[in-house]
Design a protein around this motif. Sequence first.
Motif, PDB file in Angstrom:
ATOM      1  N   TYR A  15     -18.747 -54.222 -37.133  1.00 25.13           N
ATOM      2  CA  TYR A  15     -19.914 -54.971 -36.671  1.00 25.13           C
ATOM      3  C   TYR A  15     -20.178 -54.612 -35.213  1.00 25.13           C
ATOM      4  CZ  TYR A  15     -23.017 -58.858 -35.631  1.00 25.13           C
ATOM      5  OH  TYR A  15     -24.094 -59.609 -35.231  1.00 25.13           O
ATOM      6  N   PHE A  17     -21.352 -55.831 -32.387  1.00 26.44           N
ATOM      7  CA  PHE A  17     -20.929 -56.559 -31.191  1.00 26.44           C
ATOM      8  C   PHE A  17     -19.406 -56.667 -31.096  1.00 26.44           C
ATOM      9  CE2 PHE A  17     -25.334 -57.766 -32.002  1.00 26.44           C
ATOM     10  CZ  PHE A  17     -25.890 -57.338 -30.806  1.00 26.44           C
ATOM     11  N   GLY A  42     -26.132 -60.474 -25.928  1.00 25.16           N
ATOM     12  CA  GLY A  42     -27.120 -61.463 -25.483  1.00 25.16           C
ATOM     13  C   GLY A  42     -26.518 -62.850 -25.562  1.00 25.16           C
ATOM     14  N   GLY A 106     -27.178 -72.672 -36.644  1.00 24.58           N
ATOM     15  CA  GLY A 106     -27.566 -71.450 -35.934  1.00 24.58           C
ATOM     16  C   GLY A 106     -28.246 -70.457 -36.857  1.00 24.58           C
ATOM     17  N   ALA A 107     -28.941 -69.497 -36.254  1.00 25.28           N
ATOM     18  CA  ALA A 107     -29.723 -68.538 -37.043  1.00 25.28           C
ATOM     19  C   ALA A 107     -28.842 -67.521 -37.766  1.00 25.28           C
ATOM     20  CB  ALA A 107     -30.710 -67.819 -36.126  1.00 25.28           C
ATOM     21  N   LYS A 108     -27.767 -67.081 -37.099  1.00 23.50           N
ATOM     22  CA  LYS A 108     -26.960 -66.007 -37.689  1.00 23.50           C
ATOM     23  C   LYS A 108     -26.406 -66.381 -39.073  1.00 23.50           C
ATOM     24  CE  LYS A 108     -23.032 -62.999 -36.680  1.00 23.50           C
ATOM     25  NZ  LYS A 108     -22.011 -62.659 -35.689  1.00 23.50           N
ATOM     26  N   TYR A 131     -31.770 -56.346 -35.116  1.00 23.37           N
ATOM     27  CA  TYR A 131     -30.515 -57.128 -35.152  1.00 23.37           C
ATOM     28  C   TYR A 131     -29.744 -56.766 -36.436  1.00 23.37           C
ATOM     29  CZ  TYR A 131     -27.784 -61.560 -34.938  1.00 23.37           C
ATOM     30  OH  TYR A 131     -26.810 -62.520 -34.880  1.00 23.37           O
ATOM     31  N   ASN A 185     -35.349 -58.100 -31.201  1.00 27.79           N
ATOM     32  CA  ASN A 185     -34.053 -57.668 -30.695  1.00 27.79           C
ATOM     33  C   ASN A 185     -33.758 -56.372 -31.449  1.00 27.79           C
ATOM     34  OD1 ASN A 185     -31.436 -57.311 -29.902  1.00 27.79           O
ATOM     35  ND2 ASN A 185     -30.598 -58.975 -31.135  1.00 27.79           N
ATOM     36  N   ASP A 213     -37.529 -64.097 -38.107  1.00 29.21           N
ATOM     37  CA  ASP A 213     -36.514 -64.562 -37.151  1.00 29.21           C
ATOM     38  C   ASP A 213     -37.196 -64.730 -35.797  1.00 29.21           C
ATOM     39  OD1 ASP A 213     -34.391 -64.875 -35.386  1.00 29.21           O
ATOM     40  OD2 ASP A 213     -33.141 -63.329 -36.315  1.00 29.21           O
ATOM     41  N   TYR A 216     -36.158 -65.710 -30.363  1.00 27.55           N
ATOM     42  CA  TYR A 216     -36.558 -65.538 -28.950  1.00 27.55           C
ATOM     43  C   TYR A 216     -37.973 -66.029 -28.675  1.00 27.55           C
ATOM     44  CZ  TYR A 216     -32.342 -62.782 -29.121  1.00 27.55           C
ATOM     45  OH  TYR A 216     -31.038 -62.403 -29.310  1.00 27.55           O
ATOM     46  N   SER A 244     -33.616 -71.005 -33.665  1.00 23.12           N
ATOM     47  CA  SER A 244     -32.324 -71.414 -33.126  1.00 23.12           C
ATOM     48  C   SER A 244     -32.472 -72.069 -31.755  1.00 23.12           C
ATOM     49  CB  SER A 244     -31.485 -70.139 -32.984  1.00 23.12           C
ATOM     50  OG  SER A 244     -30.352 -70.367 -32.211  1.00 23.12           O
ATOM     51  N   SER A 246     -30.064 -71.609 -29.705  1.00 23.62           N
ATOM     52  CA  SER A 246     -29.127 -70.806 -28.906  1.00 23.62           C
ATOM     53  C   SER A 246     -29.735 -70.274 -27.632  1.00 23.62           C
ATOM     54  CB  SER A 246     -28.618 -69.618 -29.725  1.00 23.62           C
ATOM     55  OG  SER A 246     -27.634 -70.039 -30.613  1.00 23.62           O
ATOM     56  N   LYS A 247     -30.844 -69.558 -27.775  1.00 27.26           N
ATOM     57  CA  LYS A 247     -31.405 -68.890 -26.604  1.00 27.26           C
ATOM     58  C   LYS A 247     -32.387 -69.797 -25.875  1.00 27.26           C
ATOM     59  CE  LYS A 247     -28.844 -65.638 -27.947  1.00 27.26           C
ATOM     60  NZ  LYS A 247     -29.025 -64.392 -28.610  1.00 27.26           N
ATOM     61  N   ARG A 255     -24.115 -74.466 -31.021  1.00 28.77           N
ATOM     62  CA  ARG A 255     -24.495 -74.155 -32.403  1.00 28.77           C
ATOM     63  C   ARG A 255     -25.493 -75.148 -33.023  1.00 28.77           C
ATOM     64  NH1 ARG A 255     -24.571 -69.799 -32.325  1.00 28.77           N
ATOM     65  NH2 ARG A 255     -24.752 -69.664 -34.576  1.00 28.77           N
ATOM     66  N   TYR A 343     -34.631 -58.745 -23.425  1.00 27.08           N
ATOM     67  CA  TYR A 343     -33.958 -57.458 -23.596  1.00 27.08           C
ATOM     68  C   TYR A 343     -34.761 -56.316 -22.983  1.00 27.08           C
ATOM     69  CZ  TYR A 343     -30.938 -60.010 -26.749  1.00 27.08           C
ATOM     70  OH  TYR A 343     -30.055 -60.922 -27.263  1.00 27.08           O
ATOM     71  N   ARG A 384     -29.794 -50.740 -24.972  1.00 30.29           N
ATOM     72  CA  ARG A 384     -30.290 -52.082 -24.651  1.00 30.29           C
ATOM     73  C   ARG A 384     -29.484 -52.728 -23.537  1.00 30.29           C
ATOM     74  NH1 ARG A 384     -29.340 -57.363 -28.337  1.00 30.29           N
ATOM     75  NH2 ARG A 384     -27.557 -57.467 -26.929  1.00 30.29           N
TER      76      ARG A 384
HETATM   77  C1  PL4 Z   1     -23.529 -61.560 -30.640  1.00 32.09           C
HETATM   78  C2  PL4 Z   1     -32.543 -61.854 -33.554  1.00 32.09           C
HETATM   79  C3  PL4 Z   1     -27.283 -61.611 -29.740  1.00 32.09           C
HETATM   80  N1  PL4 Z   1     -21.883 -62.826 -31.824  1.00 32.09           N
HETATM   81  O1  PL4 Z   1     -26.866 -68.020 -32.073  1.00 32.09           O
HETATM   82  P1  PL4 Z   1     -27.612 -67.937 -33.351  1.00 32.09           P
HETATM   83  O2  PL4 Z   1     -26.695 -67.763 -34.528  1.00 32.09           O
HETATM   84  O3  PL4 Z   1     -28.564 -69.061 -33.565  1.00 32.09           O
HETATM   85  O4  PL4 Z   1     -28.560 -66.650 -33.281  1.00 32.09           O
HETATM   86  C4  PL4 Z   1     -28.046 -65.320 -33.386  1.00 32.09           C
HETATM   87  C5  PL4 Z   1     -29.180 -64.381 -33.381  1.00 32.09           C
HETATM   88  C6  PL4 Z   1     -30.157 -64.514 -34.358  1.00 32.09           C
HETATM   89  N2  PL4 Z   1     -31.223 -63.703 -34.394  1.00 32.09           N
HETATM   90  C7  PL4 Z   1     -31.353 -62.720 -33.480  1.00 32.09           C
HETATM   91  C8  PL4 Z   1     -30.385 -62.532 -32.504  1.00 32.09           C
HETATM   92  O5  PL4 Z   1     -30.536 -61.545 -31.599  1.00 32.09           O
HETATM   93  C9  PL4 Z   1     -29.271 -63.375 -32.445  1.00 32.09           C
HETATM   94  C10 PL4 Z   1     -28.214 -63.204 -31.402  1.00 32.09           C
HETATM   95  N3  PL4 Z   1     -28.013 -61.859 -30.987  1.00 32.09           N
HETATM   96  C11 PL4 Z   1     -27.405 -60.143 -29.388  1.00 32.09           C
HETATM   97  O6  PL4 Z   1     -26.838 -59.729 -28.339  1.00 32.09           O
HETATM   98  O7  PL4 Z   1     -28.059 -59.372 -30.099  1.00 32.09           O
HETATM   99  C12 PL4 Z   1     -25.860 -62.054 -29.836  1.00 32.09           C
HETATM  100  C13 PL4 Z   1     -24.970 -61.112 -30.591  1.00 32.09           C
HETATM  101  C14 PL4 Z   1     -23.294 -62.657 -31.634  1.00 32.09           C
HETATM  102  C15 PL4 Z   1     -23.962 -62.245 -32.954  1.00 32.09           C
HETATM  103  O8  PL4 Z   1     -23.412 -61.440 -33.681  1.00 32.09           O
HETATM  104  O9  PL4 Z   1     -25.036 -62.772 -33.229  1.00 32.09           O
END
Ligand code: PL4
Length: 407
Positions: A15, A17, A42, A106-108, A131, A185, A213, A216, A244, A246-247, A255, A343, A384
């Motif tokens: 993965y 990250f 991010g 959370g979104a992920k 992403y 992203n 999604d 942002y 989310s 989160s950001k 979360r 970004y 990025r």
């Molecule tokens: C690193 C487009 C970051 N470990 O925090 P969440 O689950 O509500 O949202 C995650 C998320 C959802 N949708 C998009 C995103 O970019 C992200 C977060 N992305 C990045 O640097 O691209 C954090 C990454 C984290 C991960 O795997 O999400």
Amino acid sequence: MATINTNFHKLAGSYLFAEIAKRTKQFAENNPSATVMRLGIGNTTEPLPSSIIKGLSLGVQKLASVATYSGYGDEQGDARLRLALADFYKNRGITVLEQEIFISDGAKPELPNIQQIFGSNNVIAVQDPVYPVYVDSNVIAGRTGVYTNGRYKKIVYMPCTQKNGFVPMPPKEHADLIYLCSPNNPTGAVATKKQLKAFVDFAIKHKSVLIFDAAYSEFISDKTLPRSIYEIPGAQKCAIEINSFSKMAGFTGVRLGWTVIPLELVIEKTEKGEVNKLWNRRQTTMFNGASNIVQEGGLAVLSKEGQRECKKIITYYMENAKIIKKALEKLGLTVFGGENAPYIWIKTPKNMSSWEFFDKLLNETHVVGTPGSGFGPGGEGYFRLSAFGHRENIEKAVQSIQKNLKI
Ligand code: PL4
């Protein structure tokens, strides 16, 4: 004998990250005197503002007395929070009903979970680069073929290039589930209403579903750009929106998120409202709700004061983006994004590969970024940088790049 899900074998590499974290750790161990500056992931850095801390504290205090204690809550989420989110949309001229909103952690996690209501033969389309969770999770779910020459078979890639301003047109071929990420992203590009309308029209014509999604959305300052897919007429019939806290509120570690499944959304052999019910069935079976403490914090985020305080922090991160972008442009690099998204998307100098530039930047300047190729084959040759960070660290990173990067 138990067997494993062999789709895991199809995954290309680790993965993204996790790989960056691994390589950064390795570099730090090999170079103990170097101060590593992390602009790779991010991840929010600024403390939560007082109104939100108050909300979270209230959530904790409520657990301390019999009169206000709560145990398991509604799997769909606290009704007050869903109402507040309906108001959040209403203030933008969008009608989303409380019943259409599902609170998540959370979104992920939602992005892979939502797939469970779709058939395993659905063809998916993704922006390229994007992403990586959309692709990897569909690989695990078995919706893709094998990985060859940087691409998975059975995925429709929608190239995001400098030529199309990093926003693709809908695909020429059929796709059932189309993932859209705007602001994007990693490119930082934001789709206009006209561009999103083309996807809504495509989805209605092809009976596809858009999975939008909007993680942002709150970083968009240009008022002409859409912050929700539901700003586009007809989207209620064909789009699921995932968002989310989160950001927008610094909840990366706290979360909390939400998903909208409109009652009007129909897919093959379903009536209006059925997809929404299906997701409710899934959630009641497989999810026990987001933390009650955190949902109280979410209510504080959506309050007038919470929104005002969150905006200030978003402005702070976007100021970071400006600082990074200006410095890189001064060095003669070709840079995109950073205007309505946190970004910065850089064309690597001298046609270096994304990972070559990762190593060069880390070795010469001690700055960690994210190789564009980690977001898909279309990201090769790009890089990025994230604008999330304390100002002093951002400034230090920028100074180090200006002083030490040999291009
Ligand atoms: C690193 C487009 C970051 N470990 O925090 P969440 O689950 O509500 O949202 C995650 C998320 C959802 N949708 C998009 C995103 O970019 C992200 C977060 N992305 C990045 O640097 O691209 C954090 C990454 C984290 C991960 O795997 O999400």
